[in-house]
Design an enzyme around this catalytic site. Sequence first.
Site, PDB file in Angstrom:
ATOM      1  N   ARG A  40       0.821  -1.215   0.000  1.00 14.21           N
ATOM      2  CA  ARG A  40       0.000   0.000   0.000  1.00 14.21           C
ATOM      3  C   ARG A  40       0.856   1.267   0.000  1.00 14.21           C
ATOM      4  NH1 ARG A  40      -5.277  -1.426   3.781  1.00 14.21           N
ATOM      5  NH2 ARG A  40      -6.464  -2.304   2.053  1.00 14.21           N
ATOM      6  N   LYS A 202     -13.953 -12.018   7.232  1.00 13.10           N
ATOM      7  CA  LYS A 202     -14.886 -10.907   7.553  1.00 13.10           C
ATOM      8  C   LYS A 202     -16.238 -11.156   6.880  1.00 13.10           C
ATOM      9  CE  LYS A 202     -11.451  -7.197   7.640  1.00 13.10           C
ATOM     10  NZ  LYS A 202     -11.081  -6.054   6.806  1.00 13.10           N
ATOM     11  N   GLY A 355      -7.026  -6.900   1.506  1.00 13.72           N
ATOM     12  CA  GLY A 355      -5.767  -6.702   2.222  1.00 13.72           C
ATOM     13  C   GLY A 355      -5.005  -8.008   2.394  1.00 13.72           C
ATOM     14  N   GLY A 378     -12.738  -4.337   1.026  1.00 18.86           N
ATOM     15  CA  GLY A 378     -14.104  -3.831   1.107  1.00 18.86           C
ATOM     16  C   GLY A 378     -14.400  -2.863  -0.024  1.00 18.86           C
TER      17      GLY A 378
HETATM   18  P1  ADP Z   1      -9.184  -9.800   2.935  1.00 17.85           P
HETATM   19  O1  ADP Z   1      -8.314  -8.974   3.852  1.00 17.85           O
HETATM   20  O2  ADP Z   1      -8.433 -10.362   1.775  1.00 17.85           O
HETATM   21  O3  ADP Z   1     -10.435  -9.058   2.524  1.00 17.85           O
HETATM   22  P2  ADP Z   1     -10.367 -11.124   5.222  1.00 17.85           P
HETATM   23  O4  ADP Z   1      -9.849 -10.041   6.074  1.00 17.85           O
HETATM   24  O5  ADP Z   1     -11.830 -11.280   5.083  1.00 17.85           O
HETATM   25  O6  ADP Z   1      -9.685 -11.086   3.766  1.00 17.85           O
HETATM   26  O7  ADP Z   1      -9.864 -12.538   5.774  1.00 17.85           O
HETATM   27  C1  ADP Z   1      -8.505 -12.843   5.926  1.00 17.85           C
HETATM   28  C2  ADP Z   1      -8.296 -13.695   7.152  1.00 17.85           C
HETATM   29  O8  ADP Z   1      -9.136 -14.817   7.109  1.00 17.85           O
HETATM   30  C3  ADP Z   1      -6.879 -14.223   7.256  1.00 17.85           C
HETATM   31  O9  ADP Z   1      -6.324 -13.754   8.465  1.00 17.85           O
HETATM   32  C4  ADP Z   1      -7.065 -15.742   7.269  1.00 17.85           C
HETATM   33  O10 ADP Z   1      -6.184 -16.394   8.157  1.00 17.85           O
HETATM   34  C5  ADP Z   1      -8.473 -15.875   7.769  1.00 17.85           C
HETATM   35  N1  ADP Z   1      -9.082 -17.159   7.434  1.00 17.85           N
HETATM   36  C6  ADP Z   1      -9.450 -17.588   6.208  1.00 17.85           C
HETATM   37  N2  ADP Z   1      -9.953 -18.830   6.271  1.00 17.85           N
HETATM   38  C7  ADP Z   1      -9.913 -19.197   7.565  1.00 17.85           C
HETATM   39  C8  ADP Z   1     -10.303 -20.372   8.266  1.00 17.85           C
HETATM   40  N3  ADP Z   1     -10.839 -21.431   7.640  1.00 17.85           N
HETATM   41  N4  ADP Z   1     -10.129 -20.395   9.601  1.00 17.85           N
HETATM   42  C9  ADP Z   1      -9.578 -19.344  10.238  1.00 17.85           C
HETATM   43  N5  ADP Z   1      -9.188 -18.201   9.626  1.00 17.85           N
HETATM   44  C10 ADP Z   1      -9.357 -18.136   8.310  1.00 17.85           C
HETATM   45 MG    MG Z   2      -8.374  -8.560   5.940  1.00 14.91          MG
END
Ligand code: ADP
Ligand code: MG
Length: 398
Positions: A40, A202, A355, A378
């Site tokens: 970023r 999330k 992220g 988001g």
């Molecule tokens: P992004 O930042 O790409 O939008 P999120 O913040 O929604 O994605 O999710 C990322 C997090 O989700 C990571 O820290 C990952 O470890 C966690 N995660 C994904 N699948 C699982 C799972 N099955 N159990 C626990 N944590 C998970």
């Molecule tokens: Mg995230």
Amino acid sequence: MNRKTLTSLSPGDVEGLRALVRVDYNVPLGPDGTIEDATRIDATIPTLCWLLDAGARPVLLSHLGRPGGKIVPSESLEPVARALARRLGRPVEFVRETDGKAALDASRELPADSVLLLENTRFLPGETSNDEQLAERLARLGDFYVNDAFGTTHRAHASTVGVASRLSPAVAGLLVESELAALSRLREGEPRPFVVAFGGAKISDKIDLVEAFFEGADTILLGGAMANTFLAAAGHPVGRSLVDDAAIDVARALLDHPGVRLELPVDLVVGDPAAPADSQRVVSADEIPPDSAAFDIGPETVERFGDVVRSAGTFFWNGPMGWFEQSPYDAGTRALAEAAAAAARSGTFAVIGGGDSARAVQESGLADEVSHVSTGGGASLEFLAHGTLPGLEALEPA
Ligand code: ADP
Ligand code: MG
């Protein structure tokens, strides 16, 4: 894009002026304050160089973390200022204040060829409520406004929306412009098939936006804790897996959505939450044991998802397929990144946003091989679902 952009200004018009630039330096910090992923920061360098070359003086605002309107020293932007100076190769001044006299003085006294970074906007109570008085004070820090904080443009905060209407011109920076070019193309979903993969944790934050894709996409692949929530909604046992109970009703309704092929994992890698590193085993997706948690998609799912991604015309992915920070549960996420890169090499328009998702592709070394890696999770989802963002609406029309 129907908003004015930085590159539509002529450099002569901004020479000597203070450019108040909202950036998104919400970077992952390690326990000792080291920056674990500087994507970023790097993403804002083209805008900063454009401004410096034009003789403008960039004054940067950003948030970091969720300090909730009070000072949280571990969420200071000071380490980011040092990292930015190294990566930009120009002096970066840091002021331990955001909207007070020291900040204002520093903005007025900033030498040519230097950048000023102010302290975390979310240390201020009025930032996330878009307080008018705060927006007024922030507007004094610049002579014109540039939004280059793509990852925060879906938020109507004082530093993204409030300040934009108080300065003129108010334009989109180069990062925002390039993000919108890629995401606008993705919104068209062409060429087909349009395949979307969702994972991550999330769920409640995203489920309404995920729902929007059930109208436009041909195939939706689900992994990560997102898939756990859908498996729970389908009535399968999920053991100790991470599930978002608040999203289960929406997930249940989506299970039978007509017109889209929804693929849930057929197998999963489960582990013992108390000893995750060496307890992994593969189980069928409807047989998660009560004392285990699903931490990754299994090898058969990796195969199936990979085939779908490689045959996509257009592909968008948000959210890791599993707990990718913890080996060996990074395998599914890595494999999907490889499938996305392979697809892009053979002509698929493949975009990854989020992220943690962006970090996972960076760590796989595949970021340069896909069509676009978005710096906003988001924000990219919301733009794809609605076609605009509050922080864009606040900028001047083109
Ligand atoms: P992004 O930042 O790409 O939008 P999120 O913040 O929604 O994605 O999710 C990322 C997090 O989700 C990571 O820290 C990952 O470890 C966690 N995660 C994904 N699948 C699982 C799972 N099955 N159990 C626990 N944590 C998970
Ligand atoms: Mg995230």
